[in-house]
Design a protein around this motif. Structure first.
Motif, PDB file in Angstrom:
ATOM      1  N   UNK A 379       0.982  -1.148   0.016  1.00 49.42           N
ATOM      2  CA  UNK A 379      -0.054   0.050   0.042  1.00 49.42           C
ATOM      3  C   UNK A 379       0.867   1.209   0.037  1.00 49.42           C
ATOM      4  N   UNK A 380       0.795   1.879  -1.175  1.00 50.30           N
ATOM      5  CA  UNK A 380       1.889   3.109  -1.180  1.00 50.30           C
ATOM      6  C   UNK A 380       0.914   4.526  -1.671  1.00 50.30           C
ATOM      7  N   UNK A 381       1.322   5.260  -0.673  1.00 48.97           N
ATOM      8  CA  UNK A 381       0.438   6.709  -1.062  1.00 48.97           C
ATOM      9  C   UNK A 381       0.381   7.510   0.176  1.00 48.97           C
ATOM     10  N   UNK A 382      -0.404   8.447   0.356  1.00 45.98           N
ATOM     11  CA  UNK A 382      -0.689   9.275   1.386  1.00 45.98           C
ATOM     12  C   UNK A 382      -1.361   8.354   2.680  1.00 45.98           C
ATOM     13  N   UNK A 383      -1.222   8.930   3.600  1.00 51.02           N
ATOM     14  CA  UNK A 383      -1.998   8.211   4.831  1.00 51.02           C
ATOM     15  C   UNK A 383      -3.576   7.982   4.389  1.00 51.02           C
TER      16      UNK A 383
END
Length: 468
Positions: A379-383
């Motif tokens: 899971x890659x991204x902003x919170x």
């Protein structure tokens, strides 16, 4: 009449500490000890602060080798699982404590007693990931089980789990009563009496440990083949999933639930849990760039070589990690180049052919391929993006949750707990406070009735893939 809205599922979260491997950047200046109790305590207390369901500790019974020498991607020194979990019981109050424990090299009476004791010490928070051995290399440490034929290992493990369940059920739930003077007496004089006979075990006596708060520790297993799925659906409380995308994971999830229902278990009895990692950033672009950097540090050129050697079973040190894939065929019949790592690809020729097609289609180097095929759900991204994607994966029945690990031990989980957990709580997908008292309570798994056989009987037992 409109269809009632589907209830929102609660996301199950486990915190994973697996030791040094290609997921952990052990060379990072911020990385801590892989064996000090302070590391396990930090991860466990952080997970409890984030209202996770359990702490998960993998097990390694042998130091892995490459051509007879220990390689530095592995951890030098592995503490025993049960003492670590018992120590964590003293510094946590609600967090489940799950360990990988081998059914090939232990004895039912001993391990059942240890797990029942952990369940008592922790107030009902014990869990057992059941695995078998997979090679004679590991068996040399024990001079026994590693030399069992494959089918005998599963026979032994099936009987092992059946015997353990009989031992846990040998004490009626109301066996002990208090007297007027504050002491205790046995309501049932035969409490603890047992006799189990099979091809692998012939034991009888009296089990010393009263029935634990959960009845049985939570049992985790895995099985991907059709037979494995049936056995896991019959005997597991939770099953690991190897699928990383929602498109792959949803059919597996539906299949496990359907098999469990056909075996007479209530819907949702088996929780499906993939392992996963996360990379966060203030923007998606920042997270993607950070993820790329982390992946390249996780899988160095040497690491990529070793990972592929586990399938090729050849010395690949002469190949450029940033060049094309090796142009030679695997040698599965030759002496093992890598010892102590589970063989996850049963047909190396088919696997290599598939990988060559993938590398050609995407322009992958040897190292790029290793990063792709040996990764976990990521899971890659902003919170906010990570919270959205985790929640969507669970609500759309790709899984019931995730066992999360970080590239940085022990502090990597902190960022997730501080930024992603509050967002999951806001949307009602993660508890704000613990409501149950036991791991079964928190997972929504019923406590087995005393003296009630498990659905399917002891013959329908399937085991997790071996620990690595």
């Amino acid at each position: 009449m409109s269809t009632p809205a589907k209830p929102r599922k609660q996301v199950i979260l486990g915190a994973y500490v697996g030791g040094v491997n290609h997921h952990t950047i052990w060379s990072d200046p911020a990385a801590g000890s892989q064996i000090a109790f302070s590391t396990f305590r930090h991860v466990a207390t952080t997970a409890e602060r984030g209202r996770f369901d359990f702490f998960f500790l993998a097990e390694g019974l042998a130091l892995r080798e490459r051509q007879g020498r220990i390689f530095d991607q592995d951890i030098v020194g592995r503490p025993d699982t049960l003492p670590v979990l018992a120590a964590l019981a003293a510094v946590t109050e609600h967090l489940g404590l799950v360990g990988t424990l081998n059914a090939t090299f232990n004895e039912p009476y001993e391990l059942a007693r240890q797990l029942a004791s952990l369940d008592h010490l922790s107030g009902g928070r014990a869990g057992w990931n059941v695995v078998t051995s997979f090679d004679a290399f590991t068996g040399r440490n024990f001079r026994r089980g590693g030399f069992l034929a494959r089918e005998q290992r599963y026979e032994r493990a099936g009987e092992f789990l059946a015997a353990a369940r009989q031992l846990w059920d040998s004490w009626p739930a109301d066996a002990i009563a208090a007297d007027r003077d504050g002491g205790a007496f046995l309501r049932h004089p035969d409490a603890g009496s047992f006799a189990f006979s099979g091809e692998q075990f012939d034991i009888q006596g009296r089990f010393t440990t009263p029935r634990g708060p959960q009845g049985h520790p939570v049992i985790l297993q895995a099985g991907v083949s059709p037979q494995g799925r049936d056995f896991a659906a019959a005997g597991a409380d939770a099953i690991f999933s190897p699928y990383r995308t929602l498109a792959e994971a949803q059919p597996f999830y539906r299949d496990i639930q359907a098999r469990a229902t056909r075996l007479g278990r209530p819907p949702g009895s088996v929780k499906v849990l993939p392992s996963a990692s996360f990379v966060l950033g203030d923007t998606e672009a920042e997270a993607v760039e950070r993820h790329r950097d982390i992946a390249r540090r996780q899988v160095t050129g040497q690491t990529a070589q070793i990972l592929l050697e586990s399938v090729w079973n050849r010395d690949l040190s002469g190949y450029d990690p940033d060049g094309p894939l090796p142009d030679i065929d695997p040698d599965p019949a030759g002496p093992r180049v890598i010892q102590g790592r589970a063989v996850l690809h049963q047909d190396p020729f088919a696997t290599v052919a598939e990988w060559r097609e993938l590398a050609a289609a995407r322009g992958y180097s040897l190292r790029d391929l290793a990063i792709h095929v040996f990764g976990r759900t990521e899971f890659v991204g902003t919170p906010a993006q990570v919270a959205d994607r985790i929640d969507a994966f669970v609500q759309q029945d790709g899984s019931d949750g995730f066992i999360l690990g970080s590239h940085l031990v022990p502090s990597g989980l902190d960022e997730f707990v501080d930024t992603v957990v509050p967002l999951l709580q806001e949307r009602g997908s993660l508890r704000a406070e613990y409501e149950g008292h036991t791991l079964r309570d928190n997972l929504g798994i019923p406590t087995p009735a005393a003296h009630t056989p498990v659905a399917g009987g002891p013959a329908q037992i399937w085991l997790s893939p071996p620990s690595t």
